[in-house]
Design an enzyme around this catalytic site. Sequence first.
Site, PDB file in Angstrom:
ATOM      1  N   SER A 141      -7.597  -7.251  -1.342  1.00 37.08           N
ATOM      2  CA  SER A 141      -6.995  -7.439  -2.661  1.00 37.08           C
ATOM      3  C   SER A 141      -5.959  -6.348  -2.935  1.00 37.08           C
ATOM      4  O   SER A 141      -5.935  -5.310  -2.291  1.00 37.08           O
ATOM      5  CB  SER A 141      -8.082  -7.403  -3.733  1.00 37.08           C
ATOM      6  OG  SER A 141      -8.124  -6.142  -4.350  1.00 37.08           O
ATOM      7  N   LYS A 142      -5.113  -6.657  -3.905  1.00 36.36           N
ATOM      8  CA  LYS A 142      -4.122  -5.664  -4.307  1.00 36.36           C
ATOM      9  C   LYS A 142      -4.616  -4.929  -5.540  1.00 36.36           C
ATOM     10  O   LYS A 142      -3.977  -4.016  -6.018  1.00 36.36           O
ATOM     11  CB  LYS A 142      -2.795  -6.358  -4.624  1.00 36.36           C
ATOM     12  CG  LYS A 142      -2.135  -6.970  -3.406  1.00 36.36           C
ATOM     13  CD  LYS A 142      -0.605  -6.871  -3.557  1.00 36.36           C
ATOM     14  CE  LYS A 142       0.157  -7.566  -2.456  1.00 36.36           C
ATOM     15  NZ  LYS A 142      -0.134  -7.100  -1.115  1.00 36.36           N
TER      16      LYS A 142
END
Length: 504
Positions: free
Chosen positions: A268-269
């Site tokens: 994920s960012k």
Amino acid sequence: MNEKIPNVRTRFAPSPTGFVHIGNFRTALFSHLWAKHNNGTSILRIEDTDQNRKVEGSIEYLLRVMKQMGIEFDEGYYLKNDGSMAERGQLGPYMQSKRLGLYTKYAAELIEKGSAYYCYCSEQRLDDLRKEQTALKKPPMYDRHCYNMSSEEKEKMAAEFKTAGKNPVVRFLIPEGQTTIHDLIYGDITYEHKTLDDQVILKSDGFPTYHLAVVVDDHFMEITHVIRGDEWIPSTPKHLLIYKALGWEPTQFAHLPLILNPDKSKLSKRQGDVAVEDYLDKGYLPEALVNFVAFLGWNPKTEKEIFSLQELIADFELTNVNRAGAVLDINKLEWVNSSYIRTKSAKELVDLLIPYWEKFGVEIKKFKQDYLEAVTELEKERLKKLSEIGERTGYYFKQPEYETSLLTWKKSTPEDAKVKLTELSELLSGLDESKFTKADLEIAIKEFIAQKNYDNGSVLWPLRAALTGQEKSPGPFEVCATLALGLGKQEIINRLGIAIQKLT
Ligand code: GLU
């Protein structure tokens, strides 16, 4: 061992958009390792051409994280000891917003050479075009409307823009043909030019876009190897075409594999999961993080798993970087971190642990250094990250709270626990404070157990539980000796008293 390559120059080129993603840190680390492995130069360049995405203070922030992680670039921005930012190196400035003149110069040269053209299209037109293409399930691409205009139309648009005080954007003209990237990790990848868009290279505000800036800078900073995440592979043919149009020798490219979650989904960012500074806050040591991140895509092809930065530099080869996605496994990170924790002295660890104790509510000033060191010595074998220290050692600083049932050993009864604790309390009350060492306590208590013909567990379990309030902890003799060292013999007697009370 592979030969060293002379004059290697690598760069880490972050955009100052906020936190430091673990993937970006890996790029920084691998670029640095490759340069240093070859006795070359590693450079930090700030790519701030997208002024809308720029976050105030993020450059200093980035530099602080790099410094904390022990990565020191030879050229570019760095933090001085007083915390202020400075720049070093002969081929700067190392911030794109300070190099605008260069980009306009080469955009003009590309126009001159027929490799780029002005584009006057409005946002509206581009938007409509995109919608139209999407509706037809075509990849959105510029249709060369402005390139195909007649010279009269071009002159007319140029005059209109001039009167309005506006500048057209500049687009790169993708020629016909195909381009092959010779990637040092992924091998050869060929792109048909008809799949490449005529990218804007200079915006109307005079700022370049990434594609032009990155090529101009890598060229003038004499970069030999561009090492970056594989999300940049599709941009690489565009870069190679710009090099070619300008008559420059391109750098070599090494794209790093994706970083994945254990379930193989893309990492994920979101900041909480992937920001390097959050890992540092959780109490992962910088050395451990460096070691761990190095293995996200690289491995030494040996059994060795613990590497200092110097050892990484010595062993790092791009040929040992995999193409397969690299799984970020927190269990592995904890294992690496605990190995580093164990190698530190109690004294070093105390300094690192104090902020975590304070966060947990321990009034650390009330306790002596030798006590803190003794507590740390007992716990360091089991500590996976520094932030666990509060939970694990709270009972050394205040009386523990626990369920009465904890005091009863599994093969025994509460009544029996009460008898044993009462007898222990008498025994320990009669023991001189100087005898509260691990060795002496062990002798005294074991003698008592033998005399009475008791089970070890029926005595030692309630003792340890009464002192710690924990299901698991170091053994009763060392806990007792350590508590006595910091809080005195009376504290032991008090805790036994509380336990007896609970059982009554
Ligand atoms: N500024 C780009 C980034 O933020 C750098 C890409 C590259 O290394 O070429 O990741």
